[in-house]
Design a protein around this motif. Structure first.
Motif, short mmCIF file in Angstrom:
data_model
loop_
_atom_site.label_atom_id
_atom_site.label_comp_id
_atom_site.label_asym_id
_atom_site.label_seq_id
_atom_site.Cartn_x
_atom_site.Cartn_y
_atom_site.Cartn_z
N ASP A 56 0.90 -1.40 -0.02
CA ASP A 56 0.03 0.00 0.06
C ASP A 56 0.84 1.28 0.06
OD1 ASP A 56 -1.75 2.06 0.57
OD2 ASP A 56 -2.74 1.17 2.16
N THR A 57 0.87 1.99 -1.17
CA THR A 57 1.87 3.19 -1.31
C THR A 57 0.84 4.56 -1.10
OG1 THR A 57 2.14 2.75 -3.60
CG2 THR A 57 3.76 1.85 -2.26
N THR A 58 -0.05 4.14 -0.76
CA THR A 58 -0.75 5.45 -0.50
C THR A 58 -0.37 6.32 0.81
OG1 THR A 58 -2.61 4.50 0.88
CG2 THR A 58 -2.69 4.49 -1.50
N ALA A 59 -1.01 7.47 1.25
CA ALA A 59 -0.64 8.17 2.39
C ALA A 59 -1.42 7.25 3.35
CB ALA A 59 -1.31 9.54 2.39
N ARG A 60 -2.40 6.56 3.39
CA ARG A 60 -2.83 5.65 4.53
C ARG A 60 -2.10 4.62 4.70
NH1 ARG A 60 -5.37 1.15 3.49
NH2 ARG A 60 -6.89 0.11 5.01
N GLY A 61 -1.45 4.09 3.59
CA GLY A 61 -0.42 3.00 4.03
C GLY A 61 0.66 3.37 4.81
N ALA A 62 1.22 4.62 4.50
CA ALA A 62 2.36 5.29 5.36
C ALA A 62 1.94 5.44 6.77
CB ALA A 62 2.71 6.82 4.95
N TYR A 63 0.81 5.74 7.03
CA TYR A 63 0.04 6.05 8.54
C TYR A 63 0.05 4.74 9.11
CZ TYR A 63 -0.96 11.06 8.49
OH TYR A 63 -0.74 12.52 8.21
N LEU A 64 -0.54 3.82 8.67
CA LEU A 64 -0.83 2.43 9.13
C LEU A 64 0.77 1.77 9.28
CD1 LEU A 64 -3.84 1.12 7.33
CD2 LEU A 64 -3.78 1.69 9.43
N GLY A 65 1.32 1.83 8.35
CA GLY A 65 2.85 1.27 8.46
C GLY A 65 3.57 1.79 10.01
N PHE A 66 3.53 3.12 9.84
CA PHE A 66 3.82 3.76 11.10
C PHE A 66 3.60 3.27 12.48
CE2 PHE A 66 4.35 7.48 14.10
CZ PHE A 66 5.58 7.60 14.34
N VAL A 67 2.13 3.17 12.34
CA VAL A 67 1.42 2.96 13.49
C VAL A 67 1.61 1.38 13.90
CG1 VAL A 67 -0.97 2.15 14.91
CG2 VAL A 67 -0.53 4.55 13.34
N PHE A 68 1.70 0.54 13.02
CA PHE A 68 2.18 -1.13 13.07
C PHE A 68 3.74 -0.80 13.65
CE2 PHE A 68 -1.32 -1.91 10.03
CZ PHE A 68 -2.10 -2.32 10.75
#
Length: 259
Positions: A56-68
């Motif tokens: 997931d290379t969207t902004a959403r993917g970045a936020y979720l990756g950071f949280v995980f």
């Protein structure tokens, strides 16, 4: 707001997650099994989530990756502060120990913790293997780098040791700390962290940066900047626990005797 929102998001998660961990690790020791059960559940969710958003290379993917990535690091911190994963040595530094003797004793006090971090990094790398969204892995590695630097600086000596963050069952670790106005490594740590912030910010601010890069690298730059700030506080005459008095409130509760 495309850069300000990630900075505020990082600041809140850093402050809130630190406070929650401090509060839970300051409770009675019989609660630790439930704390670790919850932390381990979140770790498994984080690893599954990192796999799910690896492409997931969207902004959403970045936020979720950071949280995980942050949730995975939270397990490391919780396991250490509960005393579950520390090291083979669970006693104070030998009186008068210096040089390699002191260093070996310090390594033995946190050896299992260090190995757990390596295992965690490997698990995250495998969970996101082949994916183009690596924000979760970079988040975990950023925490690791900042924590290693902080440990070395506290070992070498700083003014503000933040010993109030240690629960009673880890008080023996204070014997490995050294109180000094400054050590030679600290300026280098701040410089290296500052350069990392600049490089990450340049990627986030670059013309043509994708929403994923803007969000992800803004999150990482903000996280490393907070790590640099923590290092600066080490030599400031300011109580390090001022931001987390609510999290440290559990340390005032009487502990039950350990059977």
């Amino acid at each position: 707001m495309e850069h300000g929102l990630p900075a505020l998001f990082t600041l809140f998660l850093w402050w809130f997650s630190t406070g929650v961990i401090l509060y839970l690790d300051g409770l009675r020791r019989e609660t630790f099994r439930w704390t670790m059960l919850g932390a381990t559940t979140l770790l498994l969710v984080a690893l599954a989530g990192l796999h799910a958003v690896a492409w997931d290379t969207t902004a959403r993917g970045a936020y979720l990756g950071f949280v995980f990535g942050l949730l995975a690091w939270a397990w490391i911190e919780t396991a250490f502060l509960t005393g579950l994963v520390t090291g083979p040595r669970r006693s104070a530094c030998p009186p008068g120990a210096r040089g390699w003797v002191r260093l070996r004793a310090a390594i033995a006090a946190v050896l299992w913790h260090e190995l757990a971090i390596m295992a965690g990094a490997a698990a995250i790398a495998l969970a996101s293997w082949g994916g183009s969204n690596r924000i979760g892995l970079w988040t975990f590695l950023a925490f690791w780098a900042m924590r290693q630097s902080a440990k070395l600086n506290v070992f070498l000596g700083v003014r503000n040791l933040a010993e109030s963050f240690l629960p009673d069952h880890l008080r023996y670790l204070e014997s490995f700390f050294r109180r000094r106005r400054m050590n030679a490594l600290l300026p280098l740590s701040v410089l290296a962290g500052g350069l990392a912030v600049v490089q990450l910010a340049q990627v986030a601010l670059a013309p043509g940066a994708t929403p994923h890069e803007v969000a992800g690298y803004s999150l990482l730059a903000s996280l490393v900047a907070l790590g640099v700030l923590e290092h600066i506080f080490m030599v400031m005459p300011v109580p390090a626990d001022a931001l987390w008095r609510w999290g440290l409130a559990s340390r005032k509760q009487p502990s039950a005797p350990v059977p």
